[in-house]
Scaffold this active site. Structure first.
Site, mmCIF file in Angstrom:
data_model
loop_
_atom_site.group_PDB
_atom_site.id
_atom_site.type_symbol
_atom_site.label_atom_id
_atom_site.label_comp_id
_atom_site.label_asym_id
_atom_site.label_seq_id
_atom_site.Cartn_x
_atom_site.Cartn_y
_atom_site.Cartn_z
ATOM 1 N N SER A 74 0.808 -1.218 0.000
ATOM 2 C CA SER A 74 0.000 0.000 0.000
ATOM 3 C C SER A 74 0.844 1.272 0.000
ATOM 4 O O SER A 74 1.868 1.367 0.675
ATOM 5 C CB SER A 74 -0.897 0.026 1.230
ATOM 6 O OG SER A 74 -1.540 1.266 1.300
ATOM 7 N N LYS B 193 -13.938 -3.288 2.946
ATOM 8 C CA LYS B 193 -14.669 -2.009 2.954
ATOM 9 C C LYS B 193 -16.174 -2.155 3.179
ATOM 10 O O LYS B 193 -16.790 -1.296 3.799
ATOM 11 C CB LYS B 193 -14.448 -1.270 1.626
ATOM 12 C CG LYS B 193 -13.104 -0.567 1.523
ATOM 13 C CD LYS B 193 -13.017 0.239 0.238
ATOM 14 C CE LYS B 193 -11.641 0.830 0.042
ATOM 15 N NZ LYS B 193 -11.507 1.551 -1.227
ATOM 16 N N ASP C 265 -13.448 7.904 -0.243
ATOM 17 C CA ASP C 265 -13.314 7.687 -1.693
ATOM 18 C C ASP C 265 -14.287 8.601 -2.455
ATOM 19 O O ASP C 265 -14.038 8.947 -3.611
ATOM 20 C CB ASP C 265 -13.623 6.228 -2.070
ATOM 21 C CG ASP C 265 -12.478 5.286 -1.728
ATOM 22 O OD1 ASP C 265 -11.325 5.754 -1.617
ATOM 23 O OD2 ASP C 265 -12.729 4.078 -1.587
ATOM 24 N N GLY D 81 -17.871 -2.713 -8.046
ATOM 25 C CA GLY D 81 -17.331 -3.023 -6.723
ATOM 26 C C GLY D 81 -17.377 -1.809 -5.810
ATOM 27 O O GLY D 81 -18.116 -0.848 -6.051
#
Ligand code: NDP
Length: 303
Positions: free
Chosen positions: A15, A66, A102, A129
């Site tokens: 990440s 998530k 996001d 998704g």
């Protein structure tokens, strides 16, 4: 006491968020450490319990948690609730609040892509998704009037549309089967194309044949790379943008939620570029565990 912020995902080793967030804490003189926690789904609930402690400022959540983490929150923001996905957690005492940064991350990317042009009203979204959910909600909030979602497994696109039925009641949000001829017919009527699939992430392939990309399209790929799709689109004369802006701005929004301070965007952008140059390559939400294939030729655009 040094405060802690953790990224909970599986896997998380590649990440880019660690470098970006640690640089931001250091630049603002905040005594905090950003840690990567690789937790399989079975260990998610225990990890969430742990971050209720007073040494934690909060957390990021990434693939594959998530959506699953939503049920473990004590409170959700509007974005977390409407998208059904959480990528950032803050703490209020021992209570945890789930956010979805996001969504503002995507909005920043869309603004940059559109630039000085008039904000379009029609979009095609590839994928259904967690990333696509943030995209669709961002487009709805931006005032788009027609959004068509294509996904390999149509049922997932249909559940996404159903999920947004209330927020999209005033406009046209449709799921359509992934057939090139249908996508081509839609693109003719569309100004904005967003790739929210992971096609192109680990190999140099495009979700669409280059021939169906009209020259006036604005194309955003959530993948943090100059993907085949973006290169084809650019060659066709389209305006293009990769996932860098979204990654940076979702991180900046998370930083502000944890610290109450404005995020040092320049510092975070530089840290992202340096991490990429050093070989890290995962945007939030990427299945980072796979190594790039020998075919991969896409070049990073960070910086
Ligand atoms: P998900 O795993 O939730 O969704 C993956 C999507 O890709 C699904 O729509 C899936 O279709 C589709 N897909 C995967 N492989 C194929 C294939 N071979 N053919 C057709 N469709 C395929 O991931 P996310 O939504 O979290 O992430 C999607 C992409 O967005 C990733 O590349 C990620 O890096 C990027 N992203 C970037 C962010 C940023 O900040 N820049 C933030 C969030 C995501 P199906 O449902 O049919 O399996």
């Amino acid at each position: 006491m040094t405060k802690r912020v953790v990224l909970i995902g599986h896997p998380v080793a590649h990440s880019l968020s660690g470098a970006m967030q640690q640089a931001a804490f250091d630049a603002r003189g905040i005594d905090a450490k950003y840690e990567l926690w690789d937790r399989a789904p079975i260990a998610l609930a225990d990890a969430i319990e742990e971050i209720r402690g007073s040494d934690f400022l909060g957390a990021n959540v990434t693939i594959p948690h998530k959506e699953r983490v939503v049920a473990l929150m004590d409170k959700l923001t509007e974005e977390g609730q409407v998208t059904g996905a959480v990528n950032t957690i803050t703490r209020e005492g021992r209570r945890l609040v789930g956010h979805n940064t996001d969504v503002p991350g995507f909005s920043a990317a869309l603004d940059k892509l559109v630039g000085r042009n008039k904000m379009p009203r029609h979009a095609v979204v590839l994928g259904a998704g967690g990333g696509a959910r943030a995209v669709v909600y961002g487009l709805i909030r931006q005032g788009f009037l027609r959004i068509v979602v294509f996904n390999r497994h149509l049922h997932r696109a249909e559940s996404l549309v159903k999920h947004f039925s209330r927020s999209a009641a005033h406009m046209e949000l449709r799921a359509m089967p992934w057939h090139e001829s249908i996508i081509e017919a839609e693109l003719v009527k569309t100004k904005v194309l967003v790739n929210a699939t992971s096609i192109g992430l680990t190999s140099d392939v495009s979700p669409l044949p280059a021939g169906i990309l009209g020259s006036d399209l604005l194309v955003l790929d959530l993948i943090y790379n100059r993907t085949r799709l973006l290169r084809d689109a650019e060659a066709a004369g389209c305006t293009v943008s990769d996932g860098e802006t979204m990654l940076l701005h979702q991180g900046a929004a998370a930083f502000t939620l944890w610290t109450g301070q404005a995020a040092p965007l320049d510092v975070m952008g530089e840290a992202l570029a340096a991490a990429r140059a050093g070989g890290l390559r995962s945007a939030e939400g990427e299945p980072a565990g796979e190594e790039p294939t020998g075919e991969e030729t896409a070049t990073p655009t960070a910086g």
